[in-house]
Design a protein around this motif. Structure first.
Motif, PDB file in Angstrom:
ATOM      1  N   TYR A  65       0.842  -1.186   0.000  1.00  0.00           N
ATOM      2  CA  TYR A  65       0.000   0.000   0.000  1.00  0.00           C
ATOM      3  C   TYR A  65       0.874   1.232   0.000  1.00  0.00           C
ATOM      4  O   TYR A  65       2.013   1.223   0.437  1.00  0.00           O
ATOM      5  N   LEU A  91      -6.078 -11.072  -6.437  1.00  0.00           N
ATOM      6  CA  LEU A  91      -5.723  -9.741  -5.950  1.00  0.00           C
ATOM      7  C   LEU A  91      -6.918  -8.802  -5.964  1.00  0.00           C
ATOM      8  O   LEU A  91      -7.761  -8.865  -6.860  1.00  0.00           O
ATOM      9  N   THR A  92      -6.950  -7.936  -4.972  1.00  0.00           N
ATOM     10  CA  THR A  92      -7.990  -6.914  -4.859  1.00  0.00           C
ATOM     11  C   THR A  92      -7.308  -5.575  -4.632  1.00  0.00           C
ATOM     12  O   THR A  92      -6.341  -5.489  -3.871  1.00  0.00           O
ATOM     13  N   VAL A  93      -7.831  -4.536  -5.279  1.00  0.00           N
ATOM     14  CA  VAL A  93      -7.272  -3.190  -5.143  1.00  0.00           C
ATOM     15  C   VAL A  93      -8.317  -2.307  -4.463  1.00  0.00           C
ATOM     16  O   VAL A  93      -9.493  -2.305  -4.842  1.00  0.00           O
ATOM     17  N   GLN A 114      -3.683   3.896  -1.942  1.00  0.00           N
ATOM     18  CA  GLN A 114      -4.174   2.727  -2.657  1.00  0.00           C
ATOM     19  C   GLN A 114      -3.490   1.496  -2.094  1.00  0.00           C
ATOM     20  O   GLN A 114      -2.341   1.556  -1.656  1.00  0.00           O
ATOM     21  N   THR A 116      -3.123  -2.999  -2.401  1.00  0.00           N
ATOM     22  CA  THR A 116      -3.338  -4.274  -3.075  1.00  0.00           C
ATOM     23  C   THR A 116      -3.335  -5.362  -2.016  1.00  0.00           C
ATOM     24  O   THR A 116      -2.447  -5.410  -1.166  1.00  0.00           O
TER      25      THR A 116
END
Length: 125
Positions: A65, A91-93, A114, A116
């Motif tokens: 992050y 994966l998720t953002v 942001q 991940t």
């Protein structure tokens, strides 16, 4: 989060708010909420937001992050908001926002970032 005094304030699909009260234990030498505490609640808000979109057997770990500290956090409490931008199989953002809140109405964006996350199976941990 318990150690910091943070609490879940809102849980919805793909979006979580965590509140962190300003108190001496989470401030730095100038009286502002410490960047470490600010970053921790942002990271957790994103992780919990991702979890709202997964099944019970899933968990998440932060892969990376980045957070920009935009202004000193010096009000009554922080409101960290994690919002899923893209939820994937692995994966998720998430978008991370942290607002300093004075009273109940006055909000100021103090951090933005942001994150991940990687989905893991609880049985594999």
């Amino acid at each position: 989060m318990t150690h910091l005094g943070a609490r879940l304030a809102h849980i919805g699909p793909g979006r979580v708010h965590i509140e962190l009260p300003a108190r001496p234990e989470v401030t730095q030498q100038h009286g502002y909420i410490h960047a470490g505490a600010t970053s921790a609640v942002a990271d957790s808000a994103g992780g919990y937001a991702a979890l709202t979109l997964f099944d019970e057997d899933s968990d998440v770990l932060t892969v990376e992050y980045k957070i920009n500290l935009l202004a000193p956090a010096a009000d009554d409490h922080l409101d960290a908001i994690g919002t899923v931008l893209k939820s994937g199989r692995t994966l998720t953002v998430c978008q991370l926002e942290v607002y300093a809140v004075q009273g109940g109405d006055e909000r100021k964006l103090v951090a933005n970032g942001q994150q991940t996350l990687i989905r893991v199976n609880r049985a594999d941990r």
